[in-house]
Motif scaffolding. Sequence first.
Motif, mmCIF file in Angstrom:
data_model
loop_
_atom_site.group_PDB
_atom_site.id
_atom_site.type_symbol
_atom_site.label_atom_id
_atom_site.label_comp_id
_atom_site.label_asym_id
_atom_site.label_seq_id
_atom_site.Cartn_x
_atom_site.Cartn_y
_atom_site.Cartn_z
ATOM 1 N N ASP A 114 0.824 -1.209 0.000
ATOM 2 C CA ASP A 114 0.000 0.000 0.000
ATOM 3 C C ASP A 114 0.859 1.260 0.000
ATOM 4 O O ASP A 114 0.417 2.318 -0.449
ATOM 5 C CB ASP A 114 -0.928 -0.003 1.212
ATOM 6 C CG ASP A 114 -1.951 -1.136 1.136
ATOM 7 O OD1 ASP A 114 -2.792 -1.100 0.217
ATOM 8 O OD2 ASP A 114 -1.892 -2.039 1.975
ATOM 9 N N ALA A 115 2.080 1.155 0.500
ATOM 10 C CA ALA A 115 3.012 2.282 0.479
ATOM 11 C C ALA A 115 4.414 1.728 0.657
ATOM 12 O O ALA A 115 4.611 0.633 1.196
ATOM 13 C CB ALA A 115 2.685 3.290 1.585
ATOM 14 N N TRP A 116 5.374 2.475 0.160
ATOM 15 C CA TRP A 116 6.766 2.091 0.372
ATOM 16 C C TRP A 116 7.622 3.339 0.302
ATOM 17 O O TRP A 116 7.199 4.384 -0.192
ATOM 18 C CB TRP A 116 7.237 1.052 -0.652
ATOM 19 C CG TRP A 116 7.382 1.588 -2.056
ATOM 20 C CD1 TRP A 116 6.408 1.739 -2.980
ATOM 21 C CD2 TRP A 116 8.591 2.042 -2.673
ATOM 22 N NE1 TRP A 116 6.913 2.259 -4.147
ATOM 23 C CE2 TRP A 116 8.259 2.451 -3.975
ATOM 24 C CE3 TRP A 116 9.924 2.146 -2.249
ATOM 25 C CZ2 TRP A 116 9.206 2.957 -4.857
ATOM 26 C CZ3 TRP A 116 10.871 2.645 -3.124
ATOM 27 C CH2 TRP A 116 10.507 3.036 -4.415
ATOM 28 N N GLY A 117 8.823 3.236 0.817
ATOM 29 C CA GLY A 117 9.701 4.391 0.797
ATOM 30 C C GLY A 117 11.115 4.011 1.200
ATOM 31 O O GLY A 117 11.408 2.864 1.549
ATOM 32 N N VAL A 118 11.986 5.041 1.167
ATOM 33 C CA VAL A 118 13.395 4.847 1.494
ATOM 34 C C VAL A 118 13.800 5.960 2.453
ATOM 35 O O VAL A 118 13.514 7.137 2.206
ATOM 36 C CB VAL A 118 14.290 4.874 0.236
ATOM 37 C CG1 VAL A 118 15.738 4.566 0.615
ATOM 38 C CG2 VAL A 118 13.790 3.889 -0.808
ATOM 39 N N THR A 119 14.478 5.576 3.540
ATOM 40 C CA THR A 119 14.983 6.551 4.515
ATOM 41 C C THR A 119 16.498 6.432 4.573
ATOM 42 O O THR A 119 17.039 5.319 4.721
ATOM 43 C CB THR A 119 14.400 6.281 5.902
ATOM 44 O OG1 THR A 119 12.977 6.329 5.822
ATOM 45 C CG2 THR A 119 14.884 7.325 6.902
ATOM 46 N N TYR A 120 17.195 7.572 4.458
ATOM 47 C CA TYR A 120 18.659 7.589 4.435
ATOM 48 C C TYR A 120 19.172 8.237 5.722
ATOM 49 O O TYR A 120 18.634 9.240 6.210
ATOM 50 C CB TYR A 120 19.183 8.387 3.243
ATOM 51 C CG TYR A 120 18.826 7.810 1.912
ATOM 52 C CD1 TYR A 120 19.612 6.819 1.314
ATOM 53 C CD2 TYR A 120 17.698 8.251 1.226
ATOM 54 C CE1 TYR A 120 19.276 6.283 0.089
ATOM 55 C CE2 TYR A 120 17.355 7.726 -0.002
ATOM 56 C CZ TYR A 120 18.153 6.745 -0.563
ATOM 57 O OH TYR A 120 17.824 6.219 -1.787
#
Length: 799
Positions: A114-120
């Motif tokens: 339903d959602a995805w992302g990247v955290t740096y």
Amino acid sequence: MDTTRVSSTAFDGTPQAPAHARRFVRQVLGEWRLSHLAEDAVLLTSELVTNAVVHAGTGIELTCRLDPDAEPARLEIEVDDHHPARTVLAADDAPSDELRASGRGLVLAGMLADAWGVTYTRTAKRVWVRMELTDGPEPQGSTPDGPVPVVVAAPVGTLHVGVVMCDRDGIVRSWNPEAERLLGWPAGQVVGLPLEGLVAWRGHGPYALSLADTLGLCRWRGEARMRHADGRLISVYVSHLRTRGRPEDRLAIWMVVAAEHGYVLTPPPVPLRREAGSRIKDLLAQDMPFTELLDTIARIVQMSCGGDAAYVLLATGVFGPGRGTPTVIEDLLAADVALAEQLRARSLACAPLLVTGPADGEVTGYIVVTAAQPGRFDQELTVSLQHVADQVAVPVQRERLAEQERAHRSRLSFLAEAGELLAGVHDEELIAALTAQLVVPKIATWAAVYLTDLTGMTRLAHVWHSEERHNAELRKSLPAIPHTALDEVSWPVGPESVLSFPLLTQGRSYGALVIGRGEPTLPLELAGLVADLCRLVALNLHTAMLYTRQATTSKVLQRSLLPMRVAPMPGLESAVVYEPAGEGADVGGDFYDLFTVAGHWCFALGDVCGSGPEAAAVTGLARHAVRLLAKERYTVADIFDRLNRALLEEDEEGEGRFLSLLCGELTPLPQGGALCTIASAGHPPPLLLRSDGSVEPVATPQLLLGVEVGARFFVETFELAPEEVLLCVTDGVTERRAGDVLLDDGDGLSKLLSGCAGLSAHAVAERVRRAVETFSAVPSRDDVALMVIKAAAALRSVR
């Protein structure tokens, strides 16, 4: 109160990390009663961990986080690596070639999550996906398909676990006391009897196996009916296992309980297997590239079956003929060592892709799942695999037919291109060069063409390598003149496999096409295409060789119609221009001759009506007759009379082979120059360029030769003074056309000649030739012949 659940683990960045991650997520979701999400969650986890292993190569931390109080409830899966410099592109922003290079993980994230992302951060990169739990955790006693009836188990005190062992022939070898309590048969009555007599066996489903086939399986579980000692048939639940070892020593072990105690032997529910079919059905409804579709199906099958790898194979010869039913191979190493090494697997389960319709029952491929450990799969799995295979078979068959149609069109296009390229080529060397360049690099890494001439001599005609710098090396490595038949030549051993195709047509060999390919085998479609090309090339070589032989014969005959050399004329300059109009012809309807007779010179310039072999025959007759009669001391008038009669006698069919002829004699004069005796039979009059620049015709046109039997011809004489020029031409010069205008209109040729005063004979001839050539942009359709004779200051006698 915070009700969030968190479970974490860490792995090294090794190829085994995805498998560990899959097991971890499956276990966690089972504990949290989220098995209905396991298929998507495990697939996403596997992709994200795989991408981290491939592109980061560092240690990996995996975290599962469940927040049931969120609106809606959500499950988040996070994968941390320690390579933040390697950024992740969104599927919409990434170019297609980068997506191909980096895998489809983020594409799957967009499809399934339903959602995805990247955290740096400074030291890490976290890729996360979120799945919303619209229905919350699954309740006890339910399945993804809805609640199931609650089965009330029988009292444990009535549980009897019978153990029955049979040999490979189905003969009972062991019967424990629990089996006696359950079925009433004492061991002494059943040991040594066939198990088939104690089991009322019936298969279920389209791929049902017989009892004998079932005993040969690695593992099997399910319901059956067995005969009690009192004659009743009672329902039992059986867990089947086959021991390892030599085939003759293997035993089938049955653990048997009453049907109401089946839960004791039933494996844990596997919702992934039930959901794989629906997930694949959804995928088939999407508009996806075919290769991407098969890749995604293989990944789903791998996840749902718990295997180490899965494949959708579109090759039918992998498992040999007759593999038309789903199969489990307990130990692939014992069945097919080569395949086990190739797949790096011990366990294998497969289901065929079966075609429906006119070719009903044809196997077009397989869905295969493998594992590194032996005995990982049971027969129950093949039912799920076959269900998936039946869904996949339709698009595979559709794509196969489309691929066949594309291949057929491509084959026709290639052959049409080759035919167009080779059409009208009559040079064998050029055909060989074009053939080699047609197959390189489309079909082969390099190609060589051997030609066999009409005498049976074979030679290496042309070589071509995809890297031209290797052409010389390739030519040296191949035999220039094979001393054995081309199909028996030992070709040089190298990195490429070498194949030879004969150039055959009409039962005769015209050589061979030899190709080198990096692949060890040539697909049947390509082999057929190359064979068709070779037949086309052989036909063109046949035509070219016949054309060459005919052209050579024609040239030899045509050259006999022209003088071998122009006789030297002391005190006179002479120049001849002769250009036949026919392509590839040495002689047309025009001819010339210049020779010596006793104390004078003779010259002739003629034009035969018509073209082709018939005109050439008249040309030969006329030139040789003029020379022969002049050698016999006939006058110019007598030569015309005799030649006229000869033409009429030769024209038996009345085709009217007419001839215009200009013939003359030059006798040197003591004061210089020469006396010219000349006659013109229907020929353009010769022009005389005086020393003062004036031009005048010096012969009167008479009747054509070959027209009238009683025609009489006369001669005219004039003096060719020193430095004067005599120009004799055929109508190819005077009638050179540019639109409606002729070169000789308005005495155009005379004006051209008047500007040649003081030039040598060769210079005059070249100026006239050049004027004819440039008079029109359209090439001349008529033969062009001209002769220039210029008198010197004083002539020497001819001896």
